[in-house]
Enzyme design. Sequence first.
Site, PDB file in Angstrom:
ATOM      1  N   ARG A  37       0.858  -1.187   0.000  1.00  0.00           N
ATOM      2  CA  ARG A  37       0.000   0.000   0.000  1.00  0.00           C
ATOM      3  C   ARG A  37       0.890   1.232   0.000  1.00  0.00           C
ATOM      4  O   ARG A  37       1.895   1.290   0.732  1.00  0.00           O
ATOM      5  CB  ARG A  37      -0.899   0.033   1.246  1.00  0.00           C
ATOM      6  N   HIS A  59      -1.320  -0.353  -9.810  1.00  0.00           N
ATOM      7  CA  HIS A  59      -1.928  -1.202  -8.775  1.00  0.00           C
ATOM      8  C   HIS A  59      -2.575  -2.466  -9.377  1.00  0.00           C
ATOM      9  O   HIS A  59      -3.808  -2.611  -9.352  1.00  0.00           O
ATOM     10  CB  HIS A  59      -2.967  -0.400  -7.962  1.00  0.00           C
TER      11      HIS A  59
HETATM   12  P1  NDP Z   1      -0.700 -10.750   5.483  1.00  0.00           P
HETATM   13  O1  NDP Z   1      -1.734  -9.964   6.166  1.00  0.00           O
HETATM   14  O2  NDP Z   1      -0.938 -12.215   5.255  1.00  0.00           O
HETATM   15  O3  NDP Z   1       0.690 -10.645   6.276  1.00  0.00           O
HETATM   16  C1  NDP Z   1       1.229  -9.445   6.697  1.00  0.00           C
HETATM   17  C2  NDP Z   1       2.702  -9.634   7.058  1.00  0.00           C
HETATM   18  O4  NDP Z   1       3.238  -8.363   7.487  1.00  0.00           O
HETATM   19  C3  NDP Z   1       2.919 -10.610   8.202  1.00  0.00           C
HETATM   20  O5  NDP Z   1       4.088 -11.358   7.979  1.00  0.00           O
HETATM   21  C4  NDP Z   1       3.101  -9.681   9.406  1.00  0.00           C
HETATM   22  O6  NDP Z   1       3.892 -10.210  10.435  1.00  0.00           O
HETATM   23  C5  NDP Z   1       3.823  -8.508   8.776  1.00  0.00           C
HETATM   24  N1  NDP Z   1       3.615  -7.294   9.564  1.00  0.00           N
HETATM   25  C6  NDP Z   1       2.433  -6.680   9.839  1.00  0.00           C
HETATM   26  N2  NDP Z   1       2.651  -5.598  10.613  1.00  0.00           N
HETATM   27  C7  NDP Z   1       3.985  -5.537  10.827  1.00  0.00           C
HETATM   28  C8  NDP Z   1       4.831  -4.645  11.548  1.00  0.00           C
HETATM   29  N3  NDP Z   1       4.329  -3.610  12.209  1.00  0.00           N
HETATM   30  N4  NDP Z   1       6.152  -4.894  11.568  1.00  0.00           N
HETATM   31  C9  NDP Z   1       6.674  -5.962  10.908  1.00  0.00           C
HETATM   32  N5  NDP Z   1       5.925  -6.847  10.194  1.00  0.00           N
HETATM   33  C10 NDP Z   1       4.605  -6.621  10.155  1.00  0.00           C
HETATM   34  O7  NDP Z   1      -0.376 -10.024   4.107  1.00  0.00           O
HETATM   35  P2  NDP Z   1      -0.147 -10.612   2.629  1.00  0.00           P
HETATM   36  O8  NDP Z   1       1.253 -11.119   2.521  1.00  0.00           O
HETATM   37  O9  NDP Z   1      -1.225 -11.543   2.236  1.00  0.00           O
HETATM   38  O10 NDP Z   1      -0.323  -9.280   1.767  1.00  0.00           O
HETATM   39  C11 NDP Z   1       0.467  -8.134   1.981  1.00  0.00           C
HETATM   40  C12 NDP Z   1      -0.204  -6.910   1.421  1.00  0.00           C
HETATM   41  O11 NDP Z   1      -0.170  -6.906  -0.002  1.00  0.00           O
HETATM   42  C13 NDP Z   1      -1.712  -6.770   1.707  1.00  0.00           C
HETATM   43  O12 NDP Z   1      -1.939  -6.293   3.010  1.00  0.00           O
HETATM   44  C14 NDP Z   1      -2.142  -5.771   0.651  1.00  0.00           C
HETATM   45  O13 NDP Z   1      -2.055  -4.469   1.162  1.00  0.00           O
HETATM   46  C15 NDP Z   1      -1.118  -5.941  -0.451  1.00  0.00           C
HETATM   47  N6  NDP Z   1      -1.704  -6.388  -1.721  1.00  0.00           N
HETATM   48  C16 NDP Z   1      -1.397  -5.665  -2.859  1.00  0.00           C
HETATM   49  C17 NDP Z   1      -1.871  -6.062  -4.079  1.00  0.00           C
HETATM   50  C18 NDP Z   1      -1.475  -5.343  -5.317  1.00  0.00           C
HETATM   51  O14 NDP Z   1      -2.005  -5.636  -6.385  1.00  0.00           O
HETATM   52  N7  NDP Z   1      -0.535  -4.408  -5.267  1.00  0.00           N
HETATM   53  C19 NDP Z   1      -2.756  -7.232  -4.210  1.00  0.00           C
HETATM   54  C20 NDP Z   1      -2.989  -7.928  -2.972  1.00  0.00           C
HETATM   55  C21 NDP Z   1      -2.479  -7.498  -1.774  1.00  0.00           C
HETATM   56  P3  NDP Z   1       3.458 -11.547  11.240  1.00  0.00           P
HETATM   57  O15 NDP Z   1       3.658 -12.669  10.253  1.00  0.00           O
HETATM   58  O16 NDP Z   1       4.436 -11.595  12.339  1.00  0.00           O
HETATM   59  O17 NDP Z   1       2.032 -11.356  11.630  1.00  0.00           O
END
Ligand code: NDP
Length: 311
Positions: free
Chosen positions: A226, A274
């Site tokens: 994002r 995007h």
């Molecule tokens: P998930 O929600 O499955 O995982 C999020 C990851 O980020 C986890 O590993 C989490 O850690 C980590 N995280 C969250 N907060 C923090 C923090 N404060 N510090 C360090 N690590 C953190 O996400 P996805 O992998 O499924 O997707 C990622 C993002 O991709 C989505 O949220 C979305 O915004 C974006 N997206 C973009 C698209 C595009 O077309 N550009 C399409 C689809 C998605 P932990 O494992 O420890 O919980």
Amino acid sequence: MTDTLVFYSGPDPFQPWRDALSPLLGDRVRIERADAVTDPDTVRYALVWMPPEGFFARFPNLELVINLGAGVDRLVARSDLPDVPITRLSDPQMGRMMAGYVLFSVLRHARDIPHFEAAQARREWAYRHPRAASEVTVAVLGLGELGAMAAAEIARMGYDTHGWATRPRDLPGVTVHCGDQALAGLLARADITVCMLPLTPATRRRLGTEAFGAMKPGAAFVNVSRGEVVDQDALVEALRSGHLSGATLDVFDGEPLSPDHPLWTLPGVLITPHLASVALPKSAAPQIADNILAIQSGAQVGQQVSRLRGY
Ligand code: NDP
């Protein structure tokens, strides 16, 4: 009385989703577009992407909200969300599409493609000796469903692959770092940093002047999560000063990116609108149907997101 699944999305057409879901739900669930719902009281499930303000108030008997995508930031930030389970899409095909985009971005920077594109524009044979994959360090920030799959793909190509998350995890080929204190050190060693963090109160503008300053001189930055996770002005400054050599950006703070934004013309920057990954009806439908059938039979739904964490 037959339950209804209401569908709302600006960008996603209704018909392919209905075609994919109908055979799985049979006559147990009617599937209707939001503007064609005949009896709002029968609506128990909502499959939605960024519905308008006040959307949920029309449906007093909702039992499940399914986010039509992986990122739930827009949904969980709403004040009118009903107190029911919220699920996200979790689809291997979507993961593969994202991993493909991320791998392309990593290869773009690791193989110096922006350098060759600039040289080609000048009709210049600008040889630059390639580096072995093992000599290139890649940091993937966020190791969730999509992040972990992308990191695995980068590791499979032989890059020195690191990841960053809040909690430790075992990912073959990926060195995992956790917590705020680990970030600066990781950024300092990475040649390419890939942002795959969800947008939450903790990650909003997390990558700003300090983070870009911590990155290795000449490093490249990729953002597919994002735009608001990044302080966009700080990114422009890091690129303009030459501290960063380039970026591959799919998401922006303010979409569509305005035509006069400096990112369009900075050297080494590739902009895509995007689409790193999108929701795919055929492959996502089974997961959606399973969750609806789980609600109907009183079982636990999968792929729930935490409103508290915001992802
Ligand atoms: P998930 O929600 O499955 O995982 C999020 C990851 O980020 C986890 O590993 C989490 O850690 C980590 N995280 C969250 N907060 C923090 C923090 N404060 N510090 C360090 N690590 C953190 O996400 P996805 O992998 O499924 O997707 C990622 C993002 O991709 C989505 O949220 C979305 O915004 C974006 N997206 C973009 C698209 C595009 O077309 N550009 C399409 C689809 C998605 P932990 O494992 O420890 O919980």
